[in-house]
Design an enzyme around this catalytic site. Structure first.
Site, mmCIF file in Angstrom:
data_model
loop_
_atom_site.group_PDB
_atom_site.id
_atom_site.type_symbol
_atom_site.label_atom_id
_atom_site.label_comp_id
_atom_site.label_asym_id
_atom_site.label_seq_id
_atom_site.Cartn_x
_atom_site.Cartn_y
_atom_site.Cartn_z
ATOM 1 N N ASP A 197 10.534 6.031 -23.540
ATOM 2 C CA ASP A 197 11.008 6.681 -22.404
ATOM 3 C C ASP A 197 10.030 6.943 -21.141
ATOM 4 O OD1 ASP A 197 10.039 8.372 -23.980
ATOM 5 O OD2 ASP A 197 11.687 9.887 -23.903
ATOM 6 N N GLU A 203 15.243 12.361 -19.101
ATOM 7 C CA GLU A 203 15.328 13.775 -18.825
ATOM 8 C C GLU A 203 16.428 14.436 -18.214
ATOM 9 O OE1 GLU A 203 13.412 15.861 -20.209
ATOM 10 O OE2 GLU A 203 11.584 14.948 -20.881
ATOM 11 N N CYS A 228 6.408 15.984 -20.894
ATOM 12 C CA CYS A 228 7.044 15.902 -22.132
ATOM 13 C C CYS A 228 6.555 14.704 -22.799
ATOM 14 C CB CYS A 228 8.706 15.679 -22.005
ATOM 15 S SG CYS A 228 9.772 15.985 -23.220
#
Length: 376
Positions: free
Chosen positions: A70, A129, A95
């Protein structure tokens, strides 16, 4: 250009340009420059909005093996002082998606040193997200004939040391649902509360009652989380608030429990509306954030490989209430997600998240060994 020798620099470049979901234009441009530099005739790529799909054509393919990374960041102002801080004020790779992308590029480079037997798909996926980008791509038909037969991906874990990998068969991460609630009543002067309808009181009651869902509606052995992270109401000390907005998240280990929790949130909202003579609007946004459920066969094979891989400290994971949109793709294609230790004092989504970069070459080496083991 040999990507393997420049992994840390690539991560630092990506770390400086975090962008939120479906706005990852600079990120996509940077990734494409590196992908194009891997000049092999058996590589093909295509884009979907800000995402990228790279297909490595095998010599005699019997299957397509997928790897997902991602690419989006978070709306968090970075507090880590470094020479490669985010240059996008108010945004940060908090993240670890900069790690995910870098590892993905390193794996791509390793898997193209020579042409494999099978096809390999590398997905650089946007909007993990905020918009469930994996679901969006699947439903838009972005994969086409490139849809893998099995899919793999990782997530960095700040609580694990560098060198450790963990996962488990079955549910690894939770299903999630974002909650947005608006309460509308009648505001007024603080000196005349009897003529008004206080939405701060109504909102407080709603938040308190919602906590009974977990304690009184959820089977204790199944588990659920109902957390409200924002509560906004009022404009002045002497004004009774006529509106309040509340937002939070639901986390459950099964889709069925998620649906039950959503129903109870709505029912509590309806009760608050009657009790306080106000209007309550409950918006529940689940999108594609279903549980991450690891396929038994694929995961047992991965676990066995890592248990015997020299240099890897493998351990079976416990289920976590973390949400991950890779669960949607794993509901369509069998595969595995696993934790990669990055040893950070501060956790995921923290403005002070600072993972150790040694995890990047470690992951590229050992995960590429695993991917190559599938090329049979």
């Amino acid at each position: 250009m040999v990507i393997q020798e420049q992994l840390i620099e690539i991560r630092r470049q990506l770390h400086q340009i975090p962008e939120i979901g479906l706005e990852e234009e600079k990120t996509q441009k940077y990734l494409l420059e590196i992908i194009r530099s891997i000049d092999k005739e058996f590589i093909e790529f295509k884009i979907w909005r800000t995402g990228i799909l790279v297909l490595v054509h095998g010599k005699a393919p019997k299957k397509t093996i997928g790897w997902r990374a991602d690419i989006d960041g978070l709306p968090i102002k970075e507090e880590v002082i470094s020479d490669f801080q985010s240059t996008h004020n108010g945004y940060m790779h908090a993240c670890g998606h900069d790690f995910h992308m870098t590892i993905g590029l390193g794996l791509l480079e390793q898997m193209t040193l020579e042409q494999p037997e099978n096809n390999y798909l590398f997905l650089f996926q946007p909007a993990e997200e905020n918009e469930a980008g994996g679901m969006l791509m699947y439903e838009a038909g972005a994969f086409g004939s490139w849809l893998p037969d099995e899919f793999y991906g990782l997530h960095v874990n700040p609580e694990l040391p560098v060198g450790k990998i963990t996962t488990k068969v079955g549910t690894l991460f939770a299903a999630t649902c974002e909650v947005q609630i608006t309460l509308t009543g009648k505001g007024g002067h603080a000196a005349f509360p009897h003529t008004s309808n206080d939405m701060i009181i109504a909102g407080m009651s709603l938040v308190q009652q919602a906590q009974t869902i977990v304690s009184r509606n959820v089977n204790p052995v199944e588990g659920a989380v109902v957390t409200f992270g924002t509560f906004n109401a009022g404009t002045a000390t002497n004004v009774i608030a006529g509106e309040a907005t509340i937002s939070g998240t639901i986390r459950t280990l099964t889709e069925e429990m998620n649906q039950l929790t959503q129903i109870r949130i709505r029912e509590i909202g309806e009760g608050i509306a009657k009790s306080f003579n106000c209007e309550v609007d409950v918006f529940l946004d689940q999108k594609g954030y279903v549980p991450v459920i690891n396929d038994k066969e694929k995961t047992e094979n991965f676990m066995s490989f890592m248990e015997h891989e020299s240099g890897v400290l493998f351990e079976e994971a416990e289920v976590a209430m973390t949400g991950e949109d890779f669960g949607y793709l794993l509901s369509k294609v069998p595969g595995t997600m696993f934790w990669l230790g990055v040893d950070s004092v501060y956790g995921l989504h923290s403005a002070k998240f600072e993972p150790k970069e040694a995890a990047i070459p470690f992951a590229v080496e050992h995960v590429s060994n695993f991917l190559k083991s599938l090329d049979k």
